[in-house]
Design a protein around this motif. Structure first.
Motif, mmCIF file in Angstrom:
data_model
loop_
_atom_site.group_PDB
_atom_site.id
_atom_site.type_symbol
_atom_site.label_atom_id
_atom_site.label_comp_id
_atom_site.label_asym_id
_atom_site.label_seq_id
_atom_site.Cartn_x
_atom_site.Cartn_y
_atom_site.Cartn_z
ATOM 1 N N PRO A 1 -1.219 -48.743 -9.671
ATOM 2 C CA PRO A 1 -1.827 -49.222 -10.902
ATOM 3 C C PRO A 1 -1.089 -48.694 -12.121
ATOM 4 C CG PRO A 1 -3.461 -48.304 -9.407
ATOM 5 C CD PRO A 1 -2.123 -47.927 -8.884
ATOM 6 N N ARG A 2 -1.298 -49.340 -13.255
ATOM 7 C CA ARG A 2 -0.632 -48.909 -14.478
ATOM 8 C C ARG A 2 -1.154 -47.555 -14.954
ATOM 9 N NH1 ARG A 2 2.135 -53.265 -16.402
ATOM 10 N NH2 ARG A 2 1.566 -55.263 -15.473
ATOM 11 N N ASN A 3 -2.430 -47.326 -14.729
ATOM 12 C CA ASN A 3 -3.031 -46.056 -15.138
ATOM 13 C C ASN A 3 -3.825 -45.484 -13.977
ATOM 14 O OD1 ASN A 3 -2.359 -46.231 -18.079
ATOM 15 N ND2 ASN A 3 -3.623 -48.065 -17.914
ATOM 16 N N LEU A 4 -3.744 -44.174 -13.806
ATOM 17 C CA LEU A 4 -4.492 -43.523 -12.734
ATOM 18 C C LEU A 4 -5.352 -42.412 -13.318
ATOM 19 C CD1 LEU A 4 -5.088 -43.176 -9.725
ATOM 20 C CD2 LEU A 4 -3.186 -41.563 -9.611
ATOM 21 N N SER A 5 -6.664 -42.510 -13.105
ATOM 22 C CA SER A 5 -7.558 -41.479 -13.620
ATOM 23 C C SER A 5 -7.504 -40.270 -12.687
ATOM 24 C CB SER A 5 -8.990 -42.018 -13.705
ATOM 25 O OG SER A 5 -9.532 -42.162 -12.406
ATOM 26 N N SER A 6 -8.145 -39.213 -13.114
ATOM 27 C CA SER A 6 -8.156 -37.991 -12.308
ATOM 28 C C SER A 6 -9.408 -37.907 -11.439
ATOM 29 C CB SER A 6 -8.083 -36.765 -13.232
ATOM 30 O OG SER A 6 -9.177 -36.790 -14.144
ATOM 31 N N GLY A 7 -10.092 -39.017 -11.269
ATOM 32 C CA GLY A 7 -11.332 -39.029 -10.511
ATOM 33 C C GLY A 7 -11.118 -38.935 -9.013
ATOM 34 N N HIS A 8 -12.158 -39.328 -8.281
ATOM 35 C CA HIS A 8 -12.192 -39.154 -6.829
ATOM 36 C C HIS A 8 -11.125 -39.973 -6.116
ATOM 37 C CE1 HIS A 8 -13.586 -38.895 -2.753
ATOM 38 N NE2 HIS A 8 -13.797 -40.204 -2.696
ATOM 39 N N MET A 9 -10.441 -39.314 -5.186
ATOM 40 C CA MET A 9 -9.553 -39.995 -4.255
ATOM 41 C C MET A 9 -10.119 -39.791 -2.853
ATOM 42 S SD MET A 9 -7.152 -41.429 -5.993
ATOM 43 C CE MET A 9 -5.731 -41.689 -4.935
ATOM 44 N N PRO A 10 -10.051 -40.794 -1.998
ATOM 45 C CA PRO A 10 -10.689 -40.681 -0.683
ATOM 46 C C PRO A 10 -10.005 -39.650 0.202
ATOM 47 C CG PRO A 10 -9.348 -42.649 -0.799
ATOM 48 C CD PRO A 10 -9.391 -42.095 -2.190
ATOM 49 N N THR A 11 -10.799 -39.057 1.075
ATOM 50 C CA THR A 11 -10.270 -38.119 2.060
ATOM 51 C C THR A 11 -9.627 -38.892 3.210
ATOM 52 O OG1 THR A 11 -12.316 -38.091 3.333
ATOM 53 C CG2 THR A 11 -12.130 -36.513 1.501
ATOM 54 N N GLU A 12 -8.916 -38.176 4.062
ATOM 55 C CA GLU A 12 -8.337 -38.799 5.251
ATOM 56 C C GLU A 12 -9.427 -39.416 6.126
ATOM 57 O OE1 GLU A 12 -4.962 -39.035 6.187
ATOM 58 O OE2 GLU A 12 -4.767 -38.512 4.068
ATOM 59 N N GLU A 13 -10.573 -38.737 6.204
ATOM 60 C CA GLU A 13 -11.675 -39.242 7.017
ATOM 61 C C GLU A 13 -12.228 -40.542 6.443
ATOM 62 O OE1 GLU A 13 -11.027 -35.053 7.816
ATOM 63 O OE2 GLU A 13 -11.412 -36.140 5.938
ATOM 64 N N GLU A 14 -12.283 -40.638 5.117
ATOM 65 C CA GLU A 14 -12.767 -41.862 4.485
ATOM 66 C C GLU A 14 -11.817 -43.033 4.737
ATOM 67 O OE1 GLU A 14 -15.366 -40.537 0.645
ATOM 68 O OE2 GLU A 14 -13.223 -40.107 0.568
ATOM 69 N N ILE A 15 -10.520 -42.750 4.681
ATOM 70 C CA ILE A 15 -9.548 -43.803 4.975
ATOM 71 C C ILE A 15 -9.659 -44.234 6.434
ATOM 72 C CG2 ILE A 15 -7.088 -44.336 5.155
ATOM 73 C CD1 ILE A 15 -8.152 -44.350 2.309
ATOM 74 N N ASP A 16 -9.857 -43.270 7.316
ATOM 75 C CA ASP A 16 -10.054 -43.605 8.734
ATOM 76 C C ASP A 16 -11.241 -44.536 8.917
ATOM 77 O OD1 ASP A 16 -7.907 -42.114 9.630
ATOM 78 O OD2 ASP A 16 -9.101 -40.332 10.093
ATOM 79 N N LEU A 17 -12.340 -44.231 8.245
ATOM 80 C CA LEU A 17 -13.541 -45.052 8.375
ATOM 81 C C LEU A 17 -13.343 -46.443 7.779
ATOM 82 C CD1 LEU A 17 -16.216 -42.333 7.559
ATOM 83 C CD2 LEU A 17 -16.008 -43.595 9.714
ATOM 84 N N LEU A 18 -12.616 -46.515 6.666
ATOM 85 C CA LEU A 18 -12.338 -47.822 6.074
ATOM 86 C C LEU A 18 -11.468 -48.659 7.007
ATOM 87 C CD1 LEU A 18 -12.404 -49.922 3.857
ATOM 88 C CD2 LEU A 18 -10.623 -48.627 2.632
ATOM 89 N N CYS A 19 -10.438 -48.053 7.580
ATOM 90 C CA CYS A 19 -9.588 -48.777 8.522
ATOM 91 C C CYS A 19 -10.380 -49.226 9.752
ATOM 92 C CB CYS A 19 -8.400 -47.911 8.947
ATOM 93 S SG CYS A 19 -7.149 -47.708 7.664
ATOM 94 N N GLU A 20 -11.265 -48.351 10.222
ATOM 95 C CA GLU A 20 -12.106 -48.711 11.359
ATOM 96 C C GLU A 20 -12.969 -49.928 11.028
ATOM 97 O OE1 GLU A 20 -15.729 -46.731 14.004
ATOM 98 O OE2 GLU A 20 -14.320 -45.440 12.942
#
Length: 287
Positions: free
Chosen positions: A64-83
């Motif tokens: 993205p053009r701008n990136l905030s300093s807010g929440h980024m997903p954990t590895e576990e969250e990415i795993d669950l999204l992929c699942e």
């Protein structure tokens, strides 16, 4: 839920909740879904695989053009999204991403964290043969569909992207018939349009141009059915890099392929030079 962050247990619950499509640009969402369905039924497997790889690559590495300093997903969250994306539930991944949005996570973090993170993970799983071609194709289609449905939210800075008459006319890579696009460019420029013309450039160079400039419309020119796969890959990539641009197909392929705009995922076609200026103006809705 602490600090507005979706905990893993909440993600699991969210993936199983009823899906509410009112938060989406429903037209764009359904167009993307139909597009991917047609690609899988109308193109040979090698072409479908190339399309899936293009979507995974663009989603994985588009920042993205701008990136905030807010929440980024954990590895576990990415795993669950992929699942969720790889599951038989068509909208489980949508529910997770929409819940992250409702939970206050910034659009840039949804894109860079959730969408790009899942795309990168899917790409690695594909390369390591942990998932099949069919699984990744279905998952990439779901990711593409949701980012199209959320295009106004995820890239609202492009909502009024550039002047109405600023357009890119691009010849599909490996297309050799240049006269038509040269004539069309001249006609549009005489009518006051700011047209950038691209001929003889590879796929990535065309996409880089759309990322660097704000085009209200992109006209892709192809003259034979053999250009179909290359045309589809271009449309998909531009939808990801320029989500608010109008994409139009022109050239002889319009007459050779039935309902070509739906098949390639474009907004419309320009069938001839004589009506081209008025038709493109109508497509982007200005006088």
């Amino acid at each position: 839920m602490p600090n507005g962050v979706l905990a893993n247990r909440e993600l699991v619950k969210v993936a199983n909740k009823p899906f509410d499509d009112r938060e989406l640009d429903q037209e764009a969402y359904e167009q993307a879904e139909e597009h991917f369905r047609l690609v899988q039924t109308r193109l040979p497997q090698d072409a479908v695989e190339a399309v899936a790889r293009e979507v995974v690559r663009r989603l994985a590495f588009r920042l993205p053009r701008n990136l905030s300093s807010g929440h980024m997903p954990t590895e576990e969250e990415i795993d669950l999204l992929c699942e969720a994306l790889l599951s038989n539930d068509e909208v489980a991944g949508d529910r997770i991403i929409l819940a992250a949005r409702r939970d206050g996570i910034e659009p840039e973090n949804i894109y860079l964290g959730y969408v790009a993170g899942a795309a990168r993970r899917l790409g690695v799983m594909w390369e390591e043969d942990r998932v099949s071609f069919l699984q990744v194709t279905m998952a990439s289609g779901k990711l593409y569909r949701i980012i199209r449905g959320l295009r106004h939210v995820l890239d609202n800075s492009l909502n009024l992207a550039g002047p109405e008459k600023r357009s890119l006319f691009a010849l599909v890579p490996d297309e050799t018939h240049t006269l038509g696009i040269e004539i069309a460019t001249d006609v549009f420029r005489r009518q006051g349009w700011d047209v950038e013309m691209v001929m003889g450039e590879p796929h990535d160079a065309i996409i880089a141009m759309t990322e660097q400039h704000r085009f209200r419309s992109v006209v892709l020119v192809a003259h034979s059915e053999r250009m179909l796969a290359a045309l589809i890959s271009l449309v998909l990539a531009i939808r990801i890099t320029q989500p608010m641009a109008y994409i139009v197909v022109a050239g002889n392929i319009v007459d050779q392929v039935e309902d070509v705009s739906t098949l390639v995922g474009a907004d419309d076609v320009i069938p001839d030079i004589e009506t081209a200026v008025g038709r493109l103006g109508a497509i982007i809705d200005f006088d």
